[in-house]
Design a protein around this motif. Structure first.
Motif, PDB file in Angstrom:
ATOM      1  N   GLU A  31       0.831  -1.209   0.000  1.00 46.56           N
ATOM      2  CA  GLU A  31       0.000   0.000   0.000  1.00 46.56           C
ATOM      3  C   GLU A  31       0.866   1.261   0.000  1.00 46.56           C
ATOM      4  N   TYR A  32       1.980   1.202   0.719  1.00 48.92           N
ATOM      5  CA  TYR A  32       2.904   2.345   0.756  1.00 48.92           C
ATOM      6  C   TYR A  32       3.402   2.667  -0.653  1.00 48.92           C
ATOM      7  N   PHE A  33       3.778   1.605  -1.400  1.00 46.96           N
ATOM      8  CA  PHE A  33       4.242   1.814  -2.777  1.00 46.96           C
ATOM      9  C   PHE A  33       3.103   2.274  -3.678  1.00 46.96           C
ATOM     10  N   GLU A  34       1.876   1.767  -3.438  1.00 50.67           N
ATOM     11  CA  GLU A  34       0.724   2.182  -4.240  1.00 50.67           C
ATOM     12  C   GLU A  34       0.438   3.667  -4.046  1.00 50.67           C
ATOM     13  N   ASP A  35       0.518   4.107  -2.765  1.00 46.68           N
ATOM     14  CA  ASP A  35       0.269   5.525  -2.468  1.00 46.68           C
ATOM     15  C   ASP A  35       1.342   6.426  -3.092  1.00 46.68           C
ATOM     16  N   ALA A  36       2.590   5.947  -3.101  1.00 41.74           N
ATOM     17  CA  ALA A  36       3.686   6.750  -3.664  1.00 41.74           C
ATOM     18  C   ALA A  36       3.555   6.859  -5.185  1.00 41.74           C
ATOM     19  N   GLY A  37       3.031   5.796  -5.810  1.00 40.70           N
ATOM     20  CA  GLY A  37       2.885   5.794  -7.256  1.00 40.70           C
ATOM     21  C   GLY A  37       4.170   5.356  -7.940  1.00 40.70           C
ATOM     22  N   PRO A  38       4.055   4.939  -9.222  1.00 34.91           N
ATOM     23  CA  PRO A  38       5.239   4.442  -9.929  1.00 34.91           C
ATOM     24  C   PRO A  38       6.316   5.511 -10.141  1.00 34.91           C
ATOM     25  N   ASN A  40       7.241   7.857  -8.072  1.00 37.49           N
ATOM     26  CA  ASN A  40       7.978   8.121  -6.817  1.00 37.49           C
ATOM     27  C   ASN A  40       8.489   6.830  -6.175  1.00 37.49           C
ATOM     28  N   GLU A  41       8.590   5.768  -6.957  1.00 37.33           N
ATOM     29  CA  GLU A  41       8.996   4.454  -6.434  1.00 37.33           C
ATOM     30  C   GLU A  41      10.392   4.519  -5.808  1.00 37.33           C
ATOM     31  N   GLN A  42      11.342   5.176  -6.473  1.00 38.04           N
ATOM     32  CA  GLN A  42      12.707   5.266  -5.953  1.00 38.04           C
ATOM     33  C   GLN A  42      12.770   6.096  -4.672  1.00 38.04           C
ATOM     34  N   GLN A  43      11.944   7.148  -4.627  1.00 34.77           N
ATOM     35  CA  GLN A  43      11.893   7.973  -3.408  1.00 34.77           C
ATOM     36  C   GLN A  43      11.317   7.168  -2.248  1.00 34.77           C
ATOM     37  N   ALA A  44      10.286   6.342  -2.514  1.00 29.38           N
ATOM     38  CA  ALA A  44       9.678   5.503  -1.474  1.00 29.38           C
ATOM     39  C   ALA A  44      10.701   4.487  -0.950  1.00 29.38           C
ATOM     40  N   ILE A  45      11.488   3.910  -1.859  1.00 27.59           N
ATOM     41  CA  ILE A  45      12.536   2.957  -1.452  1.00 27.59           C
ATOM     42  C   ILE A  45      13.572   3.665  -0.594  1.00 27.59           C
ATOM     43  N   ALA A  46      13.935   4.876  -0.984  1.00 29.68           N
ATOM     44  CA  ALA A  46      14.922   5.633  -0.205  1.00 29.68           C
ATOM     45  C   ALA A  46      14.366   5.973   1.180  1.00 29.68           C
ATOM     46  N   ASP A  47      13.055   6.319   1.256  1.00 28.56           N
ATOM     47  CA  ASP A  47      12.433   6.648   2.545  1.00 28.56           C
ATOM     48  C   ASP A  47      12.362   5.419   3.459  1.00 28.56           C
ATOM     49  N   LEU A  48      12.062   4.267   2.878  1.00 29.06           N
ATOM     50  CA  LEU A  48      11.935   3.047   3.678  1.00 29.06           C
ATOM     51  C   LEU A  48      13.295   2.498   4.108  1.00 29.06           C
ATOM     52  N   GLY A  49      14.322   2.755   3.351  1.00 28.31           N
ATOM     53  CA  GLY A  49      15.634   2.190   3.638  1.00 28.31           C
ATOM     54  C   GLY A  49      15.758   0.830   2.982  1.00 28.31           C
ATOM     55  N   SER A  50      16.817   0.136   3.264  1.00 29.76           N
ATOM     56  CA  SER A  50      17.024  -1.178   2.651  1.00 29.76           C
ATOM     57  C   SER A  50      15.985  -2.166   3.193  1.00 29.76           C
ATOM     58  N   PRO A  51      15.720  -3.242   2.457  1.00 32.40           N
ATOM     59  CA  PRO A  51      14.758  -4.238   2.942  1.00 32.40           C
ATOM     60  C   PRO A  51      15.157  -4.810   4.309  1.00 32.40           C
ATOM     61  N   GLU A  52      16.464  -4.947   4.549  1.00 35.60           N
ATOM     62  CA  GLU A  52      16.927  -5.467   5.840  1.00 35.60           C
ATOM     63  C   GLU A  52      16.554  -4.518   6.972  1.00 35.60           C
ATOM     64  N   GLU A  53      16.774  -3.197   6.733  1.00 36.54           N
ATOM     65  CA  GLU A  53      16.458  -2.207   7.760  1.00 36.54           C
ATOM     66  C   GLU A  53      14.955  -2.136   8.004  1.00 36.54           C
ATOM     67  N   ALA A  54      14.190  -2.166   6.941  1.00 29.99           N
ATOM     68  CA  ALA A  54      12.731  -2.093   7.085  1.00 29.99           C
ATOM     69  C   ALA A  54      12.210  -3.315   7.826  1.00 29.99           C
ATOM     70  N   ALA A  55      12.734  -4.499   7.504  1.00 31.77           N
ATOM     71  CA  ALA A  55      12.304  -5.720   8.168  1.00 31.77           C
ATOM     72  C   ALA A  55      12.676  -5.690   9.642  1.00 31.77           C
ATOM     73  N   LYS A  56      13.903  -5.237   9.933  1.00 27.60           N
ATOM     74  CA  LYS A  56      14.364  -5.181  11.328  1.00 27.60           C
ATOM     75  C   LYS A  56      13.485  -4.232  12.144  1.00 27.60           C
ATOM     76  N   GLU A  57      13.161  -3.059  11.566  1.00 25.91           N
ATOM     77  CA  GLU A  57      12.330  -2.091  12.280  1.00 25.91           C
ATOM     78  C   GLU A  57      10.928  -2.643  12.516  1.00 25.91           C
ATOM     79  N   LEU A  58      10.376  -3.305  11.520  1.00 25.41           N
ATOM     80  CA  LEU A  58       9.042  -3.885  11.658  1.00 25.41           C
ATOM     81  C   LEU A  58       9.024  -4.973  12.726  1.00 25.41           C
ATOM     82  N   ILE A  59      10.028  -5.832  12.728  1.00 22.59           N
ATOM     83  CA  ILE A  59      10.100  -6.920  13.722  1.00 22.59           C
ATOM     84  C   ILE A  59      10.245  -6.354  15.122  1.00 22.59           C
ATOM     85  N   MET A  60      11.064  -5.297  15.277  1.00 24.02           N
ATOM     86  CA  MET A  60      11.222  -4.661  16.589  1.00 24.02           C
ATOM     87  C   MET A  60       9.905  -4.050  17.061  1.00 24.02           C
ATOM     88  N   ASN A  61       9.173  -3.402  16.146  1.00 23.43           N
ATOM     89  CA  ASN A  61       7.876  -2.818  16.509  1.00 23.43           C
ATOM     90  C   ASN A  61       6.889  -3.900  16.932  1.00 23.43           C
TER      91      ASN A  61
END
Length: 194
Positions: A31-38, A40-61
């Motif tokens: 949904e985050y990528f859908e809201d950003a649109g195609p 702004n896809e690179q900007q959304a990836i930059a905002d989220l960080g690497s998949p490892e960082e995003a996964a780690k933050e989600l697991i911690m939450n």
């Protein structure tokens, strides 16, 4: 990296989450990528960080959320009820079985102790027979030399064998006593190590 590659790597990092949390997480990122649109896809990836960082933050939450309010599932509640019912039904059978097991274990340990003590006594008897053989052989040396020499040799052999057997039986007894006390100590502690 595009959205599909990012989502594949993220899915790989989150695969150990429970099914419900896994599906919610992937839906959120999709949904985050859908809201950003195609565009702004690179900007959304930059905002989220690497998949490892995003996964780690989600697991911690999720971990913090589960600490504050543990998940209550119907399955966990039902399993607790079944364990309770099983405990009530098994008590009349389990207690006598446990008592019988303890009695058999004590009898087995006692039997081994008696067997080892008997082994020590037999070794002492062989050594004593050796001493008597040496004494008798010494006396016979003056009456009939060959018989005295034979008894003297057998007496020395019996004395040596007896001393060796006493030493071995005492070592075996100590080893068994040590193993038994260690095992009983672990049982008393419930299998926990210090």
């Amino acid at each position: 990296m595009n959205k599909n590659e990012y989502m594949k790597q993220l899915a790989r990092k989150l695969r150990r989450l429970p099914k419900e949390d896994y599906d919610k997480a992937l839906a959120y990122f999709d949904e985050y990528f859908e809201d950003a649109g195609p565009e702004n896809e690179q900007q959304a990836i930059a905002d989220l960080g690497s998949p490892e960082e995003a996964a780690k933050e989600l697991i911690m939450n999720l971990a913090e959320q589960n600490i504050e309010e543990p998940p209550k599932t119907m399955k966990k509640g039902l399993s607790a009820v079944w364990v309770g019912i099983l405990g009530v039904c098994a008590a009349p059978i389990a207690l006598p079985l446990m008592l019988a097991f303890v009695i058999v274990a004590v009898a087995l340990i006692f039997t081994v102790f008696v067997l080892l003590f008997s082994l020590i006594l037999c070794a002492i008897a062989v050594a004593a027979a050796g001493v008597l053989g040496i004494f008798g052989g010494s006396i016979l040396l003056f009456h009939t030399f060959p018989d005295g020499l034979c008894n003297l040799g057998l007496g020395i052999f019996a004395l040596g064998t007896g001393i060796l057997c006493i030493y071995g039986a005492i070592l075996l007894f100590k080893w068994f006593l040590k193993k038994t006390t260690c095992s009983l100590g672990k049982i008393a502690k419930g299998g926990r190590e210090k």
